[in-house]
Design an enzyme around this catalytic site. Structure first.
Site, short mmCIF file in Angstrom:
data_model
loop_
_atom_site.label_atom_id
_atom_site.label_comp_id
_atom_site.label_asym_id
_atom_site.label_seq_id
_atom_site.Cartn_x
_atom_site.Cartn_y
_atom_site.Cartn_z
N TYR A 89 0.82 -1.21 0.00
CA TYR A 89 0.00 0.00 0.00
C TYR A 89 0.85 1.26 0.00
O TYR A 89 0.43 2.31 -0.49
CB TYR A 89 -0.94 0.01 1.21
CG TYR A 89 -2.01 -1.06 1.21
CD1 TYR A 89 -2.17 -1.91 0.12
CD2 TYR A 89 -2.84 -1.24 2.29
CE1 TYR A 89 -3.14 -2.91 0.12
CE2 TYR A 89 -3.82 -2.24 2.31
CZ TYR A 89 -3.96 -3.07 1.22
OH TYR A 89 -4.91 -4.05 1.23
N LYS A 109 3.36 -15.01 4.83
CA LYS A 109 3.46 -15.92 3.68
C LYS A 109 4.94 -16.14 3.40
O LYS A 109 5.45 -15.90 2.30
CB LYS A 109 2.74 -15.30 2.47
CG LYS A 109 2.47 -16.29 1.34
CD LYS A 109 1.56 -17.43 1.71
CE LYS A 109 1.25 -18.32 0.52
NZ LYS A 109 0.53 -19.55 0.90
N ASP A 165 -3.15 -18.16 4.15
CA ASP A 165 -4.25 -18.99 3.66
C ASP A 165 -4.75 -19.94 4.75
O ASP A 165 -5.96 -20.16 4.90
CB ASP A 165 -3.84 -19.76 2.41
CG ASP A 165 -2.43 -20.32 2.47
OD1 ASP A 165 -1.71 -20.04 3.44
OD2 ASP A 165 -2.04 -21.04 1.53
N ASP A 194 -5.77 -6.30 6.15
CA ASP A 194 -6.91 -5.67 5.49
C ASP A 194 -7.94 -6.73 5.10
O ASP A 194 -9.15 -6.57 5.28
CB ASP A 194 -6.41 -4.92 4.26
CG ASP A 194 -7.46 -3.99 3.66
OD1 ASP A 194 -8.54 -3.84 4.26
OD2 ASP A 194 -7.20 -3.43 2.59
N ASP A 225 -11.74 -8.19 7.48
CA ASP A 225 -13.08 -8.21 6.88
C ASP A 225 -13.70 -9.61 7.01
O ASP A 225 -14.91 -9.75 7.21
CB ASP A 225 -13.02 -7.80 5.42
CG ASP A 225 -12.93 -6.29 5.24
OD1 ASP A 225 -12.86 -5.59 6.27
OD2 ASP A 225 -12.92 -5.81 4.10
#
Length: 367
Positions: A143, A192, A224, A248, A252
């Site tokens: 970002y 990851k 994951d 992020d 959610d």
């Protein structure tokens, strides 16, 4: 003598002004009951600021935020500003605000409210005892990296570059470990590292810091697997520590477990004033229809009282009243279940106000 608290209000766009009014009303009730002095000042930010000044983060707004004791943000953005150049879009203003006042940690609590457990997509046996604190790094990753769009023989090529330094990882990891020490003593660090170099540095740094926190149990998960475990067995988690982009996405998913993204508050913090906001967007299609859920905004205000001002009793007073309103069957459109009563944003605020007054009259001024 009560010390005044300067609170900057950034209602923003879409449903932002509606939910902000509800939250400010609750804070005024709190001030009246507990003898607090909250000083509110409202400033343009996001799309409405672009319309007024041409900039998503006007200099006057940034100056006020820097001088505040805390900042409340409603929501920003919408399709109206999709054609605006990337450097001038509402979301760019939010990134600029985070950078300007040093907001490098985001805290998002995912708590399944007992009266709303029927809304959770989880089975009943998995929808109990879910209390997760997501600690997300907020100032790095892709970002805040370089973004390029260039010509390519096949058409165009897009490149987004992300990175982390040891220091950036250390400061958010230390916060997560300290948070866990006040809770159940567990940190799940999500990365990851089997693919990404910055995740390898992340895991190496977090593992090293864990030695300074022997009372905290550290677990590493690939992102994951973390997503899968959030659905299969969310109650196993206490504090989840992760990077900007993974956080992020995962927060959610955590909000979905609670039944509605409209219920979740958040705090962004660093060395200066902290910023509090619900995690949902501006929902422009809902704006002006009195159907928005103000609870995420109201709980963000309660979170501000606890985290920035040390007003734990006041925060719990608000949070427990919200749960009692839900338990009485009063619901916003996104939380309706059979046998409950659907109300709009304004009426929910009025019902909550009445519940707060009822608490005062029936339980006394020291309730």
């Amino acid at each position: 003598m009560t010390i005044p608290k300067k609170i900057v209000l950034l209602p923003g766009d879409g449903i932002g002004p509606e939910i902000m009014r509800a939250a400010v009303g609750v804070l005024k009730d709190c001030a009246a009951k507990f003898g607090r002095d909250f000083r509110f000042a409202e400033f343009p930010f996001g799309g409405c600021a672009i319309d007024a000044t041409g900039e998503p983060l006007p200099a006057e707004t940034l100056k006020a935020c820097r001088a505040a004791d805390a900042i409340l943000l409603g929501a920003i953005g919408g399709p109206k500003w999709d054609a605006v150049p990337l450097a001038k879009r509402p979301e760019t203003g939010l990134l600029a605000l985070r950078k300007a006042i040093g907001l490098y940690i985001n805290l998002r609590p995912i708590d399944l409210h007992a009266p709303l457990r029927g809304l959770s997509p989880l089975r009943a046996d998995r929808a109990s005892d879910v209390h997760i604190d997501f600690v997300r790094e907020l100032a790095g990753d892709v970002y805040f990296g370089e973004h390029r769009l260039e010509a390519d023989p096949s058409g165009e090529r897009a490149t987004d570059t992300g990175g982390y330094t040891t220091g950036e990882i250390e400061r958010v990891a230390q916060y997560a470990f300290a948070r866990a020490e006040t809770r159940k003593g567990r940190v799940a660090s999500v990365d990851k590292s089997n693919v990404l170099a910055m995740s390898q540095l992340w895991r190496k740094t977090v593992t090293r810091l864990a030695a300074d926190h022997p009372r905290v149990k550290l677990e590493h998960l690939y992102v994951d697997n973390a997503a899968m475990q959030l659905v299969l067995a969310p109650a196993q988690f206490d504090v989840i520590l992760t990077s900007n982009m993974f956080g992020d996405i995962l927060t959610d998913l955590g909000a979905a477990l609670a039944g509605s993204i409209g219920l979740i508050p958040s705090m962004s913090c660093g060395p200066g004033p902290s910023l509090y906001e619900p995690i949902h967007g501006s929902a422009p299609t809902l704006a002006g229809k009195d159907v928005a859920n103000p609870v995420g905004m109201i709980l963000s205000a309660a979170m501000m009282l606890r985290e920035s001002f040390g007003m734990k009793r006041e925060a719990e007073w608000i949070e427990s009243a919200v749960d009692r309103v839900f338990a009485s069957g009063i619901r916003t459109p996104d939380t309706v279940e059979p046998g409950t009563t659907k109300v709009g944003c304004i009426e929910f605020g009025e019902r909550l106000h009445a519940e707060l007054l009822e608490t005062v009259s029936h339980r006394g001024q020291d309730a």
